[in-house]
Scaffold this motif. Structure first.
Motif, PDB file in Angstrom:
ATOM      1  N   GLN A   1      21.509  -8.908 -39.687  1.00  0.00           N
ATOM      2  CA  GLN A   1      21.457 -10.092 -38.841  1.00  0.00           C
ATOM      3  C   GLN A   1      22.415 -10.027 -37.667  1.00  0.00           C
ATOM      4  O   GLN A   1      22.396 -10.889 -36.802  1.00  0.00           O
ATOM      5  N   ASN A   2      23.298  -9.013 -37.621  1.00  0.00           N
ATOM      6  CA  ASN A   2      24.287  -8.902 -36.566  1.00  0.00           C
ATOM      7  C   ASN A   2      23.649  -8.332 -35.306  1.00  0.00           C
ATOM      8  O   ASN A   2      23.501  -7.125 -35.160  1.00  0.00           O
ATOM      9  N   ASN A   3      23.279  -9.218 -34.380  1.00  0.00           N
ATOM     10  CA  ASN A   3      22.594  -8.756 -33.174  1.00  0.00           C
ATOM     11  C   ASN A   3      23.523  -8.022 -32.213  1.00  0.00           C
ATOM     12  O   ASN A   3      23.050  -7.373 -31.275  1.00  0.00           O
ATOM     13  N   ASP A   4      24.819  -8.137 -32.452  1.00  0.00           N
ATOM     14  CA  ASP A   4      25.811  -7.464 -31.627  1.00  0.00           C
ATOM     15  C   ASP A   4      26.286  -6.170 -32.280  1.00  0.00           C
ATOM     16  O   ASP A   4      27.347  -5.657 -31.936  1.00  0.00           O
TER      17      ASP A   4
ATOM     18  N   TRP B   1       6.912   0.751 -29.658  1.00  0.00           N
ATOM     19  CA  TRP B   1       7.883   1.175 -30.672  1.00  0.00           C
ATOM     20  C   TRP B   1       8.735   0.009 -31.159  1.00  0.00           C
ATOM     21  O   TRP B   1       9.094  -0.054 -32.347  1.00  0.00           O
ATOM     22  N   LEU B   2       9.030  -0.943 -30.281  1.00  0.00           N
ATOM     23  CA  LEU B   2       9.757  -2.137 -30.722  1.00  0.00           C
ATOM     24  C   LEU B   2       8.947  -2.906 -31.751  1.00  0.00           C
ATOM     25  O   LEU B   2       9.491  -3.419 -32.741  1.00  0.00           O
ATOM     26  N   ASP B   3       7.636  -2.965 -31.539  1.00  0.00           N
ATOM     27  CA  ASP B   3       6.771  -3.663 -32.497  1.00  0.00           C
ATOM     28  C   ASP B   3       6.713  -2.945 -33.844  1.00  0.00           C
ATOM     29  O   ASP B   3       6.382  -3.560 -34.865  1.00  0.00           O
ATOM     30  N   LEU B   4       7.035  -1.657 -33.866  1.00  0.00           N
ATOM     31  CA  LEU B   4       7.081  -0.900 -35.118  1.00  0.00           C
ATOM     32  C   LEU B   4       8.428  -1.040 -35.827  1.00  0.00           C
ATOM     33  O   LEU B   4       8.624  -0.453 -36.889  1.00  0.00           O
TER      34      LEU B   4
ATOM     35  N   ILE C   1      13.719  -3.544 -18.189  1.00  0.00           N
ATOM     36  CA  ILE C   1      13.903  -3.046 -19.554  1.00  0.00           C
ATOM     37  C   ILE C   1      14.713  -4.039 -20.379  1.00  0.00           C
ATOM     38  O   ILE C   1      14.375  -4.324 -21.538  1.00  0.00           O
ATOM     39  N   ARG C   2      15.776  -4.579 -19.794  1.00  0.00           N
ATOM     40  CA  ARG C   2      16.624  -5.517 -20.533  1.00  0.00           C
ATOM     41  C   ARG C   2      15.847  -6.778 -20.914  1.00  0.00           C
ATOM     42  O   ARG C   2      15.991  -7.299 -22.035  1.00  0.00           O
ATOM     43  N   ARG C   3      15.013  -7.276 -20.006  1.00  0.00           N
ATOM     44  CA  ARG C   3      14.220  -8.462 -20.348  1.00  0.00           C
ATOM     45  C   ARG C   3      13.293  -8.180 -21.518  1.00  0.00           C
ATOM     46  O   ARG C   3      13.097  -9.034 -22.400  1.00  0.00           O
TER      47      ARG C   3
ATOM     48  N   TYR D   1      13.513  -8.982 -28.440  1.00  0.00           N
ATOM     49  CA  TYR D   1      13.641  -8.465 -29.802  1.00  0.00           C
ATOM     50  C   TYR D   1      15.110  -8.562 -30.221  1.00  0.00           C
ATOM     51  O   TYR D   1      15.926  -7.729 -29.829  1.00  0.00           O
ATOM     52  N   PRO D   2      15.479  -9.583 -30.993  1.00  0.00           N
ATOM     53  CA  PRO D   2      16.891  -9.791 -31.344  1.00  0.00           C
ATOM     54  C   PRO D   2      17.524  -8.537 -31.959  1.00  0.00           C
ATOM     55  O   PRO D   2      16.957  -7.915 -32.859  1.00  0.00           O
TER      56      PRO D   2
END
Length: 538
Positions: A2-5, A190-193, A255-257, A262-263
């Motif tokens: 859960q640590n997005n950072d 790939w993010l969706d995977l 790219i950043r947007r 995706y958290p």
């Protein structure tokens, strides 16, 4: 998870898939082999992995020539194998970042096959094409990193196409919005995977100067700063028109947007530039472009305390809120144990390898740890007849290419190092066998155990993860700085030399334990034995 950072101050373990673990006996590492060894990676205490390319490719540059951005090359397995790898990594608490080679494709990519047919097809402007000069020579003086002109003539279009690397790696035209969108769509796949982020290959190479202006020469006596051997004519130019163009910043914001949808997703960019630290600061500042970037400042040969201090000072002076990712080794450079410690004996070299990694992990920023670095592996010797790297062959013997850092991971003191049951694609260096994972697991004093302890200890120190860095002045051969967060302030002192060093320090200190180093404070003096470090709360 859960640590997005998680990436900020994190340690990312780089895996070169061809050389990590062979699961099917063909002499080449693969995705199931990586999955089988993820428990070992997690045991190091790292936060995530970075996978070098495993995409469909003709392998002329070993995967950095992509022919299908959404496919897994059969050498490495299948898309289902990748899904299984991601699931296992996440189960172990490891994030997964993967390479994205956006700037160029393989010449067999369907996009290029269509583009080169004529000047008016749907993909005609997807690559960088230019007319010859009136005498038939290339459009300008730009050079390929791999040698020779960056331009190759194509008889069908009667034009030259640009390639910053091999002739079989044509550069995409990022001035075309359709190209930019296609690559963003490939990243989304790939993010969706379940991928947690990307290492962006040659992130400052996306755009070129549309006017195709010649690059100026490096002034006589001027520094050659790009990450290429000095024998390569590529380093004889100032690369002001063929890379690091201002339009690149807008694409990095795109790219950043995408990643912000995706958290916990992150990005780390590879920067090779005449002004690398300035570019790193530019590309990671403002919280709207890259999360992290790394340069070749610590991936080159200089390693004196003065040089390291100068790198830290230069970055601090320009960084602002920029966030670096420091690497001492990767798949493109001589391993740090050799590059920075070649003249040292075996025992001395092991101590040196430990302290340089401790130094790296005590800098402000995140860390990339290359496979085998935790074992202290030296650069492997690869005879000329076994060289695979297309970069090494034309520059041999002054530059032997990158194969010496890409040889198989050594898991056991056994034939082929336990990597494969057959002769692998690159030979296992006999010197590596005594440094295998199994050998070092059995010894509490080994480099592996020391690095495991240090990484796990570091995770409990807020100042080392996210603190600011204040470099102490006039400390001679000793590197000294303070890492500070609101809840913790740490004094860090590093001795990279073979002599005991002392340095005055007044003020209360509380020595920390558990990190494995033996520096101390006696009578208001920091005392560091050879290749030792000190960590103390102040």
């Amino acid at each position: 998870m859960q640590n997005n950072d998680w990436w900020k101050g994190g340690v990312i373990y780089q895996i070169y898939p061809r050389s990590f673990m062979d699961s099917n006996g063909d002499g080449i590492g693969d995705l199931p082999g990586i999955t089988a060894k993820l428990d070992y990676v997690a045991s190091l205490g790292v936060d995530g992995i970075w996978l070098s390319p495993f995409f469909t490719s003709p392998m002329k540059d070993f995967g950095y020539d992509v022919s299908d951005y959404r496919g897994v090359d059969p050498l490495f397995g299948t898309l289902d194998d990748f899904r299984a790898l991601v699931a296992k990594a996440h189960e172990l608490g490891l994030r997964v970042t993967i390479d994205q080679v956006l700037s160029h494709t393989a010449d067999v990519h369907p996009w290029f096959r269509e583009s080169r047919q004529n000047r008016d097809n749907a993909k005609a402007d997807w690559y960088v094409w230019a007319d010859p000069k009136p005498d038939g020579t290339p459009p300008n003086n730009w050079l390929s990193i791999f040698g020779g002109s960056a331009w190759t003539f194509d008889s069908r279009r009667q034009q030259y196409y640009l390639h910053n690397f091999l002739t079989s790696q044509p550069d995409l035209n990022f001035h075309n919005p359709d190209v930019r969108q296609a690559q963003l769509d490939n990243m989304r796949f790939w993010l969706d995977l379940g991928v947690n982020g990307f290492r962006l290959d040659t992130v400052n190479f996306y755009f070129h100067n549309a006017a195709l202006t010649d690059n100026p020469p490096v002034p006589q006596g001027g520094a050659k700063t790009l990450g290429a051997p000095a024998t390569n004519p590529y380093t004889w130019q100032r690369h002001v028109h063929d890379l690091s163009q201002p339009e690149n910043l807008l694409f990095l914001q795109d790219i950043r947007r995408l990643l912000d949808e995706y958290p916990g997703a992150t990005s780390v960019g590879e920067i090779g530039d005449d002004n690398p630290l300035e570019r790193m600061a530019e590309y990671t500042s403002g919280n709207d472009k890259l999360h992290m970037a790394y340069t070749f400042d610590l991936l080159n040969t200089p390693r004196s305390p003065e040089y390291i201090r100068e790198v830290i000072e230069r970055f601090r002076s320009i960084a602002g809120d920029a966030w670096p990712c420091w690497a001492l080794s990767n798949h493109d450079v001589v391993r740090s144990a050799t590059r920075w410690g070649a003249e040292k004996g075996a025992e001395e070299g092991a101590d040196y390898a430990k302290v340089i990694l401790a130094m790296q992990m005590a800098l402000r920023g995140s860390v990339c740890l290359y496979q085998g670095e935790e074992l202290g592996l030296p650069e492997a010797e690869v005879p000329f007849e076994r060289i695979q790297d297309p970069y090494g062959i034309p520059f041999w013997p002054e530059f032997k290419g990158r194969d010496g850092c890409r040889t198989p991971m050594v898991w056991q003191q056994a034939p082929q190092g336990g990597f494969s049951e057959v002769e692998p694609w690159l030979p296992v260096d006999e010197r590596h066998l005594a440094l295998s994972v199994a050998q070092q697991e059995a010894s509490e004093d080994s480099m592996l155990q020391a690095m495991r302890r240090f990484i796990c200890w570091r995770r409990e120190q807020p100042a080392l993860l996210k603190g600011d860095l204040e470099l102490l002045q006039n400390t001679g051969e000793m590197l000294c700085w303070i890492r500070r967060t609101p809840e913790q302030a740490l004094l860090v002192a590093i001795n990279l030399t073979s002599s005991e060093l002392t340095q005055p320090y007044t003020g209360p200190v509380t020595l920390l334990q558990g990190h494995g180093f033996s520096g101390t404070v006696v009578n208001e003096q920091i005392v560091l034995p050879p290749y030792q470090a000190l960590f103390a709360e102040i």
